[in-house]
Design an enzyme around this catalytic site. Structure first.
Site, PDB file in Angstrom:
ATOM      1  CG  HIS A 135      85.047  12.172  77.110  1.00 27.20           C
ATOM      2  ND1 HIS A 135      85.715  13.373  77.199  1.00 27.20           N
ATOM      3  CD2 HIS A 135      85.725  11.458  76.176  1.00 27.20           C
ATOM      4  CE1 HIS A 135      86.733  13.389  76.358  1.00 27.20           C
ATOM      5  NE2 HIS A 135      86.763  12.220  75.724  1.00 27.20           N
ATOM      6  CG  ASP A 178      85.268  15.643  79.657  1.00 24.82           C
ATOM      7  OD1 ASP A 178      84.832  14.568  80.104  1.00 24.82           O
ATOM      8  OD2 ASP A 178      85.851  15.736  78.567  1.00 24.82           O
ATOM      9  N   GLY A 249      91.429   9.664  71.239  1.00 29.95           N
ATOM     10  CA  GLY A 249      92.415   8.867  71.960  1.00 29.95           C
ATOM     11  C   GLY A 249      93.386   9.736  72.730  1.00 29.95           C
ATOM     12  CG  ASN A 250      95.974  13.042  71.428  1.00 34.17           C
ATOM     13  OD1 ASN A 250      95.951  12.887  70.220  1.00 34.17           O
ATOM     14  ND2 ASN A 250      97.108  13.076  72.116  1.00 34.17           N
ATOM     15  CB  SER A 251      90.073  12.188  75.398  1.00 35.11           C
ATOM     16  OG  SER A 251      89.413  12.724  74.292  1.00 35.11           O
ATOM     17  CB  VAL A 308      73.844  36.723  94.701  1.00 29.99           C
ATOM     18  CG1 VAL A 308      74.423  37.496  95.856  1.00 29.99           C
ATOM     19  CG2 VAL A 308      74.934  36.105  93.833  1.00 29.99           C
TER      20      VAL A 308
END
Length: 510
Positions: A135, A178, A249-251, A308
């Site tokens: 993202h 992500d 912003g830590n992403s 399956v």
């Protein structure tokens, strides 16, 4: 880092002792012998004394702060060393793209504006490969990476002009997990390693590094709140929950254990205020490692399948089929001739575990399948009536549609040098592999040729090129011919179809 491990085990006892001492000094508690009354305080004179500059009488004493217990000093020193070692491998990612501008009072009018976003990433290969969140880079027209360059004199104050900013290319992304991989043209970079084989424990110390609110190289510390959390019941992913402060912003930044290994990639927070409320989530390192290797090698993610059909057990289903339990995952179909049938799996079997991981829900099973290596046999435990059986099923590789298109690529015929791509004609044979096309004609971008020096076109694998400067494109030959006639500095507009949506990509020939 063995000292830090020993420190962490004694930390809570030292902190509790310190808290007791502080409370004792504040409240005036004194040690006394049981059964004897506490001594009365000595009477104090109420006559104020004047300050004497010679003797210092009357001056308020200046208390000297007592040194922290050695165990806390060791912890502090160990954390400083750890962060100094880790920080250079964590980068800030700056993304530029176009998107809707949200403004009220405009009715149905859609305003499109140039947008900027900031995220984080971790260098995992010294040659410039970086892992971040999908993202963070999704929809990006331009990706830049800010490499840490701490100043010796002022380590926390780096002038903007001295920052080392480089362009990055998107190698691939996987929206389900992500995760994305980008590449910069740098070598000899510091790296961090995944701890995919290390067990994450509830309560263990972790450090998060990233660029919250654009503040690059920010370090926070906390613990693992839960090693396995599933905030979305419809998602197959299980996350690490941490109380280490994580903000927008830590992403894409790493969650790291006290030995310096990446245990996860920060991906989201649950918050009503928009800021950290102690509910941060990270993608486990074992998932990150699997996705990174697949994206780097193929540009997309491969996963195992056993042919399956499965569905969740509901109370109604359990009652109608006379099942012994009203929850879990049941086999509803076994594909004839597939590996599951050959291994003895039957319709009506209830799954207990896959690779010794409990499979009470479909997401738990899908997560186990994502993590299972393609070249290994899958261990399945099932309930069949009153018996429990263990089956070993050879897995097949679930092939992405792009893999089938890659089989048709001829490097000599498929290369479009001035775009730096490999493409194939969208004929009857391949049209069925590209689902829900809005326009039936064009060429399919199968891969990017990384070694060619070409402009940043924004093209990705899977894009279908329909027109070039309003001229319809119906074959790779026609695309190559039109590109060959373009002069340097010519403006180019490609109409492409991506994920069922039409869009224009613009660039300038070099």
């Amino acid at each position: 880092m063995l000292v830090l491990q020993a420190v962490s085990k004694k930390l809570s006892r030292s902190i509790c002792s310190g808290i007791f001492l502080v409370l004792a000094s504040v409240s005036g508690l004194t040690q006394q012998t049981p059964g004897k009354p506490a001594p009365k305080p000595a009477p104090q004179s109420t006559i104020p004394q004047k300050a004497n500059p010679t003797t210092g009488l009357g001056k308020a004493p200046v208390p000297r702060p007592s040194e922290a217990p050695p165990i806390l000093q060791q912890l502090n020193s160990a954390l400083e060393s750890l962060v100094a070692k880790l920080s250079p491998a964590v980068v800030q990612i700056q993304v530029t793209g176009y998107g809707p501008l949200e403004e009220g009072g405009h009715g149905e009018t859609a305003l499109i504006a140039r947008q900027h976003a900031t995220g984080s990433g971790v260098i995992v290969d010294a040659s410039g490969y970086i892992v971040t969140n999908a993202h963070v880079v999704e929809g990006a027209h331009h990706i830049r990476v800010v490499l840490p360059m701490p100043s010796v004199d002022f380590p926390q104050a780096m002038p903007v002009g001295k920052k080392h900013v480089v362009d990055a290319k998107l190698i691939g992304m996987h929206k389900e997990t992500d995760l994305a991989v980008i590449k910069i043209e740098e070598t000899g970079l510091p790296t961090l390693s995944f701890s995919s084989a290390r067990r994450v424990q509830q309560g263990q110390l972790v450090v998060a590094i990233g660029s919250p609110r654009g503040l690059d190289n920010t370090v926070t510390m906390g613990i693992v709140s839960s090693p396995a959390r599933q905030p979305d019941p419809d998602s197959p992913l299980v996350y690490i929950q941490t109380d280490a402060p994580i903000n927008p912003g830590n992403s894409g930044g790493p969650l790291i254990d006290i030995d310096g290994y990446v245990v996860g990639i920060s991906t989201m927070i649950l918050s009503q205020s928009g800021g950290s409320e102690g509910l941060g989530f990270a993608i486990p390192a074992r998932v990150v490692r699997l996705v990174y290797q697949s994206l780097r090698k193929y540009g997309h993610v491969h996963r195992a399948e056993i042919q399956v059909a499965l569905q969740s057990i509901t109370p109604a289903l359990a009652e109608g089929l006379g099942l012994a339990q009203g929850y879990g995952v049941i086999v509803s179909d076994v594909i004839p001739g597939g590996p599951a049938e050959a291994a003895g799996l039957k319709i009506g079997d209830i799954l207990v575990s896959a690779d010794d991981r409990p499979t009470d829900t479909l997401p738990a099973l899908y997560a186990a399948m994502y993590l299972h290596p393609i070249d290994e046999v899958l261990k399945i435990a099932v309930k069949r009536g009153s018996e429990q059986k263990t089956l070993y099923i050879p897995v097949l590789e679930h092939r992405d549609q792009m893999d089938k298109l890659m089989d048709a690529v001829d490097p000599e015929k498929s290369l479009v040098p001035r775009l730096g791509i490999l493409a194939i004609d969208l004929n009857e044979q391949f049209r069925a592999l590209v689902e829900d096309l809005r326009i039936p004609n064009g060429v399919v971008v199968v891969a990017r040729a990384a070694e060619l020096l070409v402009p940043d076109t924004g093209l990705r694998a899977g894009d279908v090129i329909h027109t070039l400067n309003t001229t319809p494109i119906d074959s790779v030959d026609s695309l190559r011919a039109i590109m060959g006639d373009l002069k340097p500095n010519s403006r180019v507009v490609l109409q492409v179809e991506r994920d069922g949506k039409l869009q224009w990509l613009t660039f300038e020939m070099e």
